[in-house]
Every structure is written in C-alpha cells, then in structure tokens.
Design a protein around this motif. Sequence first.
Motif, short mmCIF file in Angstrom:
data_model
loop_
_atom_site.label_atom_id
_atom_site.label_comp_id
_atom_site.label_asym_id
_atom_site.label_seq_id
_atom_site.Cartn_x
_atom_site.Cartn_y
_atom_site.Cartn_z
N UNK A 409 0.82 -1.21 0.00
CA UNK A 409 0.00 0.00 0.00
C UNK A 409 0.86 1.26 0.00
N UNK A 410 2.16 1.10 0.11
CA UNK A 410 3.03 2.27 0.04
C UNK A 410 3.64 2.68 1.36
N UNK A 411 3.41 1.90 2.43
CA UNK A 411 3.97 2.27 3.72
C UNK A 411 5.30 1.56 3.96
N UNK A 412 6.17 2.25 4.69
CA UNK A 412 7.46 1.64 5.05
C UNK A 412 7.42 1.17 6.49
N UNK A 413 7.92 -0.03 6.72
CA UNK A 413 7.98 -0.51 8.09
C UNK A 413 9.18 0.10 8.81
N UNK B 94 6.87 9.67 -16.17
CA UNK B 94 6.75 8.61 -15.15
C UNK B 94 5.30 8.22 -14.87
N UNK B 95 5.11 6.97 -14.49
CA UNK B 95 3.79 6.49 -14.10
C UNK B 95 3.36 7.16 -12.80
N UNK B 96 2.07 7.19 -12.59
CA UNK B 96 1.58 7.96 -11.45
C UNK B 96 1.01 7.10 -10.34
N UNK B 97 1.17 5.78 -10.43
CA UNK B 97 0.70 4.95 -9.33
C UNK B 97 1.75 5.00 -8.21
N UNK B 98 1.26 5.08 -6.98
CA UNK B 98 2.18 5.21 -5.84
C UNK B 98 3.15 4.03 -5.81
N UNK B 99 4.41 4.31 -5.51
CA UNK B 99 5.40 3.24 -5.39
C UNK B 99 5.14 2.47 -4.11
N UNK B 100 5.54 1.21 -4.10
CA UNK B 100 5.32 0.45 -2.85
C UNK B 100 6.22 0.96 -1.73
N UNK B 101 5.81 0.70 -0.50
CA UNK B 101 6.68 0.97 0.64
C UNK B 101 7.60 -0.22 0.79
N UNK B 102 7.83 -0.67 2.01
CA UNK B 102 8.70 -1.83 2.15
C UNK B 102 8.69 -2.34 3.57
N UNK B 103 9.11 -3.58 3.71
CA UNK B 103 9.24 -4.09 5.07
C UNK B 103 10.69 -3.89 5.51
N UNK B 104 10.85 -3.74 6.80
CA UNK B 104 12.16 -3.43 7.39
C UNK B 104 13.15 -4.56 7.09
N UNK B 105 14.41 -4.21 6.84
CA UNK B 105 15.38 -5.28 6.52
C UNK B 105 15.46 -6.37 7.59
N UNK B 106 15.25 -6.01 8.85
CA UNK B 106 15.31 -7.04 9.90
C UNK B 106 14.13 -8.00 9.77
N UNK B 107 12.97 -7.44 9.38
CA UNK B 107 11.82 -8.29 9.13
C UNK B 107 12.07 -9.17 7.91
#
Lengths: 671, 324
Positions: A409-413, B94-107
């Motif tokens: 959804x675009x959020x960063x953990x 550029x495309x206009x769909x929001x880029x994904x976030x991410x999970x923390x490297x430790x996760x």
Amino acid sequence: MKLPISWLKEYIDVSVSPERLAELLTLSGTAVERIEKKGGEAVLDIEVTTNRPDCLSILGLAREVSALTGERIKKVVSSQKSVVSEKIKPKSLSPVYCPPSTDYRFTIRIEDKKGCPLYTARLIQNVTIGPAPSTVQRNLELVGSRPINNVVDATNFVLFEMGQPLHAFDADKIEGGVVVARSARKGEKFLPIDGPELTLDEKTLVIADAQKVIAIAGVMGGKRTEVTASTKNILLESAYFDPARVRQASRLAKISTESSYRFERGVDPSQVAAASRRAATLIGQWAGGSDQGMAEKIAGSLPKPPRVFLRPSRLEKVLGQAVPAGKILKTLQNLGFSPVKKSADRIAVPGRSGRRDIRLEADLIEEILRIEGFDTIQPTIPVTKHGLENIENKKIKQIQELKKYLAALGLHEIITYSLLPGRLIRADLPGGVSRLRNPASAEQEYLRSSLLPGMLQTIAFNINRKADALKLFEIGNCYKAEKESTRLAMALYGHWEKNWKRKSEASFYDLKGVVENILGHLKIDPTHWPSLIDGKLMRIEPTVTKFFDIPNDVYYFEINWDELTNDSIRKKLSVETPHRFPSVRRDIAFIVDKGKSVGELSILIKSTSPYLEEVLLLDEYVGKNIPAGRRSLAFSLVYQKETGTFTDAEITALQNKVGDALRASYKVEFR
Amino acid sequence: MIEDLKKLEVETQNDLESVTDKKTLEALKIKILGRKGLFASLAGRMGEVPAPDKPAAGQELNRVKRILEESFKEKEASFSAVSPETKSLDATMPGTFALPGGIHPLTQVTLDVTRIFERLGFAVVDGPEVETEYTNFEALNIPLDHPSRDSFDTFYLDNGKLLRSQTSTVQIRVMEKRKPPLKIIAPGKVYRPDATDATHSFMFHQIEGLMVDEGARFSDLKGILLAFANEFFGAGTKLRFRPHFFPFTEPSAEIDLWSPTRGWLEILGAGMVHPNVLRGVKIDPEKFTGFAFGMGVERVAMLKYGVEDIRMFFENDIRFLKQF
C-alpha cells in the motif's frame, strides 16, 4: 587468558606452529581470538568460557594441548620439593600456627565457613625484596601482568602457572597474631593496594587481623599489609574461597582482578597447598629467606565433583555417531581423568577436582566430542514428526502477511527502540509508564506503552534529513498495566500523492482509507469498523508535533493487535449469488448542519427502505452559497430488488421517503 | 535457393521486430513482398532450380510466403490497436501509481530465515519480551551469582520482571505447554544493557530454533544448520562447528561461516538441550533428546547486506529503508 608459546613449552613439547596450535585449541573449545606477536614471541589470546576455569593457567592449557597432540606434560611443578616439610598442621579447633624457631604465633580463624572452607598460611622469613629474574618478568609481561617485586611476582607467576591465586602479606604488619576469614562489618573501611578507600558491609567476605580488614578475600589485599621494599617477613596466603562470595565482593567493590576472575569461576581446591609450596620454592630462589612451613585450616566442605557414568550407546544416540570405547577411555585419560570400564556399555569416571564442570553424562559426551572434533560428525536431516495439535502461532503469520500488505500500500515498516529516554515522557504523549530499575543510560529509561514516541522521533529524524513525505508503520510490543501487547501504528506526514499529475497533502481521510483498506483485507466485518477506528485515528496535537520539531500535521493510528485478530469480529464468509435484476442508482444532494455526521445521516437514509443496498457519500461542499455552519452533501443511493426491476414510480416513492426522513429528522434543505 | 529463402525469412523477421511505426512497416512490406520485392525476385529464380529439387524448392517458397504474409499482418494489427491518442503520448513520463513501501530489513531477514526452517518442518512461534527471572535464567540452567550470567546482563522492571536477554525463553514456554515431538522457530526482540556502538545495541533481534524428539541427534543439528546456511547464504556455504559453552546446552557449539574476504565469522550458537533444562519442563531426557540454536538477526543482516553500523536499523532513515 594469554598463552605465550615459550612459557607453554616449559611444560610440554609443542611441535606444531602457533597457527596450527591456535586452530587445534579453537576447534576443541578454547577459542583463540588472535595470535599476538610480542617482541618475536607468539602469544595466543584465548577466550576461556566460564565453565572451564581449569584453562585459566598455563598448566591447564598444557593439559588441553596434551589431550589434543598426545604429548606428555613435563614434571616441572610437582618435582619441586618444599624447603621444609609441612608437618605443622594445627588442630582444627584451636589452629594456632607457631612456626618453629620463630616468635610468630598466628591463629587462623574461619568465621565464615561457607565463604572460606579452606585457608592456608605460610611464613617465610628474612626475604630480600628486589626485582624478580628478568625471564620471569618477561613471562609476566607476556601474560599482561606488571612485574612488581620478586615476592609479588612469585605469587603472580604461580597464579598464571597453576591457576591458583595467592597473596603475600607483610607478616610484621599483621596485628594481634590472627588471620580471620569473616564477613565485613557494616561500614568497615578498607584501603586496597590499588584504588580509593572502600566502605564495606556484611556481604563482602574479608581477611582481617585483630584490628582491621587486610584483604577482600580473593579480590585484593590491603595497602597496610602490602609487601614493600622494606618487607622482611611474609605470610603467604593460599585458599579456596566460595565463587559466589568472591563474585559478589568483586562486583560491590567494582574491582576485578586476575585473582577474583579465577576464584569466581572456581579454583581447584586440591591445588591450594601445592601452589603455596610452589610459590615458597620460587620466593626462596628469587628472594632468599627461609620457609617456616605452612598451616592449613579446613573449615567447611569443599566442592567434590561426582563420579559420572558414561554409556557409549548413549553417546552414539546423542551425537548420531559412535566412538569406540577404547578411544573414549584414552581421551578421558589424556584429559586427566581416571576412567574405569565397568561393563561393555558403562564407563565410570571419578570426579576430578579441577574439572567441576563435569557433572553429567552429557558433559563427558561433550569432552569426547570436542577432542574428536565437531567436524567428524556427519550431518544428517531429521525426520519430521508432527503431533495432531497445530503448534503454529496464527498471530505471527497474520502479522507477517499484514506487513507485506502495508508495504504494497506504500507504507514503510520501521523498527524503533522499545526503551524510551526520559525526555520523551510527557503528559500529552503516551509512552513510558514502566521505568526500568537499572537503566543503562538516560536514553533507555522507560519501557514503551505506546508506539507513538518512536514514530514521532522517526518522523522528526527523517524531516531533518529533508524527507517531505512519510508513510510509516510499526508493529511491536508495548507494556502497560503489567500487560504486554502487540500494537500496530501507522502515520502519514507530508504528501499523500505527489506526481506530475496529482498532488495532495496527506489527510485524516487518507489514513482512514488505509485503515479501512486493511480492515477489509483482514476480512473484518464492516459493522465493527467504526469501533476499531474511532478514537484510534487522530491528528497529533500541534503542541506535540512542535515538541518534536515537526513542522506539519502528523496523522496517526494505533491499535492493540489483539483487537484486530479477535475471531468474533471476522466476517463469516458465505457467498451470495449476485442479484439477477439490475439495480437502480439515484443521487441526492442537500444542505445540512455541520454537526450532523455523515455516519448518522447514512444510517437514517438506509433505514428508510429495505431495498437500499448501498448509501455512499459522493461529495462534500462548503463555501460559496452555503450558509455558515452548514455543508452540502451528495449521496449516491443504490436500490435493489430480488424479485424484479423497479418502475420509475417505485423509485420516486422510495426517494421521497428518503427526503421526508431527512427533512423530518435533520431539517435538511434540498438543492 | 532454399538457403536464400530461409535467409530472407530470418532477416525479414528481425527487421519486423525493430519496426515501431506504420510508415516504416509499409516500406518494408513493399521491399519484401512488393511486386518487385525480394521475395518476387527469389521466386523468379525458380527456373534455375534443377528438376529433381523443384518440388522441395516449391514447397519452401510457399511456406516462406505464407509466414511472411502472416508476420506482416500481425505487425499491422498491433499498430492499429494503438489509438492515435496513444501515439501522441510521451511514454517516457513517469507512471503515477504510488510506489510500494517496504518491510524493514530485519523483518525481511527474519522472514527469509523462518521460511527456510518452516520448509524443514519448524513452526513459527513467539513469546513475551517481559519475562520472569525463572524463564530467563533458572529454567535455562543459568545459576544465580555465576559468571555465566555476565554475558546475560539484564534490564529489570520495578515489578521484579525483566526484559528477556535471549529468545531461549520461548523454548521454555513451549516445552512447558506441549510435549514432544517439537520443532519450533522463534524470532523476537531481546535486550541487554550493552553500551551502544557500531556492533552493539541494547535491543536486538534473535531467532531461536528448537527440536525435541526421541532420537534427535547432534548430527541432525549439523544437518539442519548446514541446510539452512546453503539456502540462505548460497550453495556451497562452508560452516565450522566449534565447542563453546552455553548453560542451556551440552554439548554446545558456536558456528562460524567462511567468508573468502573476512575469514571465519561467528553466526550461530547451538547445542544439544541440557538435560537439566528438559527435566525442568518435565520432559524425560533419557527418552527425549533435543537441540537448539540461535542467531542474531542484525548480525546476519549486516553480513548479508553489508550494513556496517547496527544503529542504522533503528534510525529508520527512509533513504536506508528504501534500499531493501
């Protein structure tokens, strides 16, 4: 523990290179951290684990080397004969130590029998204090000990050689002819050889004379009875002190010495007298003087490691590989044990006082394994057997899934510290209620009860680094009212969307959308949404954002994870066949007081007809042509009938009912 | 003749690939299939072919013609599907769909590690971070006032509870509730009052594994960890098992990973579950044996991603997080 190869070679032949020796020792449990070269000499720096105090001496390590290489240990120490025989053994009840042909009378009194089960004192007269031989000084320097004088160096030499700490007192400064092992009295003062004066209490085991404390037992001697250049007569202490008591005293006094380090881990009581004898020999050689013999007082019980039985079959069962009984016996012998084969599958191993870590069969199995080498065991993959019960934790799986979903959804953990500094504890900020008893620094004082302080800190940190849009979440444990719970937090700051086509600032409703999105994803029944969102979704108070130097609004949501995973709020999945007849959509717009919420209006609208399938807010308008305190709202209404299509007349009637209801209840004005 | 036809077929297909507009396509079609095109000129050479070879050459002529015609038709269709409007768009914007976030490297590392162990039959479980003295120490065979506690310095709360200093506490909690066979993997936060620097943090993450069953062996521990290392760090990863001391396992091992540039690097602690630990949770150590292992997530992540300062994981600099 530092092991100079040259010193080691005095007790055992070493034919392998220092590098190979380091590898052998490392792979058998005494890990060599590095090989230092000191003036051309190789010194192994060894990390000795707490269970192996026997390796805290050159001779102890020589025994390891012997077990690994098969070389025999040379008889250096035990061949040393005492100058005088040790026949002076005072009766245990009135242990008065009166060395022959001297004026000395020492009474050894042990008041704390548990703390000091064994104490020996030896009198050496007419020493000449001076430097120790240069080879000795060199050896001490190689193990990291500063040479002091021939007497003190002799005690230190024996400490490193045999692992038994000793202490030399100036015999003429001991008052009243007594040496007492007792607990310190509350408030008793003591000036150690190194460091400032200490105020002791009864937790500390001390050695005292008739007047005062002369040593913290096993830790450090006192200034008053220190051996100095003018010392003539020496009382040499060799003892066994209780590890826990020494550890406690060392921690309280904040003094850690080579001596306390060894006592804490447990010295070998069988070496106490031998070490005294060895030191006396060395003092005789280096400082002259005459050894007047040793008094020994055994007051309490000494640790006696038990006899342990080893079954070769059990060894195979635990390791997955057999070791022949003959090899087992040989290895144990090389390690200084005296194993006896009782039957085909039973080897009796009498306890060895220097190896108190050997108490169970498992300990012997480890001994065999570490000498055989861990690398000799061939890896296998176990068969997985499962019970009927499902052990897996659903919560962990759900959290893992949700993290990925939020990322999409675009959020960063983010992962922030669970411990918060005191400066973040504020009345207007949930966070720390449980203070640690022993915070290590002001940065780690409180256990968090909310994820908010960490979140705001992270936002501020990133703003300082020029971030202008942040969408963050954290899932972590918090602690409140003696209860630990897993919480989910999400925050939006700055732009929600920023591209060449669209720009918008993140708003309360953007975050609400995210929350609704995940509630939908978690298949939570929408009727529960309001209770899960209300009050947990907020704009952070400007006083708080200002405190963190955050220039713009932060939108924030936090919830106890358990509230989201409660099965009772989950939608029961039962599929409905999509309606056969087409639905009808009608829009309706009206002006209404701002105080009336979209929620209550929707409920009212919906209540007017069973055919109303969906009531959806289309638009809100405030401003021109709208009276102050009011707003214009537009809803889209979708009607659906199971049995057929609607006629225009039916729809108009239904719409009128909506209008009537709104007018009656909320005084709306249609546009 | 046949070779020439084949050559024409291949070359034409290649040319078609690179055509991006209708005009070029038209020109290419005339060049190849036009009345005076390359194909026609090849067909005109039919007469030169010796009689015995004629049937084969004729067959090939027809086949290539059919294929070329189909290829042009397909290409033409692909152009007509694009609306005239599309062609006027600047597709490089550029495309206009929001880029994904991410999970923390430790996760990320935790997920990668646990996934491998799950495949090997381990179930993921967790336990509380606020623990009792009993679970954190006594049950793990760590006696009071013993130097072995030095490496487990611990934060205490006013209520006498403590912040767990190792995830081995989860072993105890699981074994107290369930009977073997057990295969669990437990990731989580642990706390130690260490001074914070580039390689130490007062809070960090561990992953603890445990197997208890009739006949669980040290060789199984080796096999499981080797399988893990080969999957996580890559095939052919070399491990070295060294004896060590942990109060809760006997025999105990530390496991090093071979790095061609940095030598042996310690990554895991492991061992056979100490009989006292099993007895403490009322599991008969004569009947059941077990092994346990643990690793520091930050350490593994630093090794895997080349992160040099452990504090970066907790600063949450978005520029750092976006790289994972």
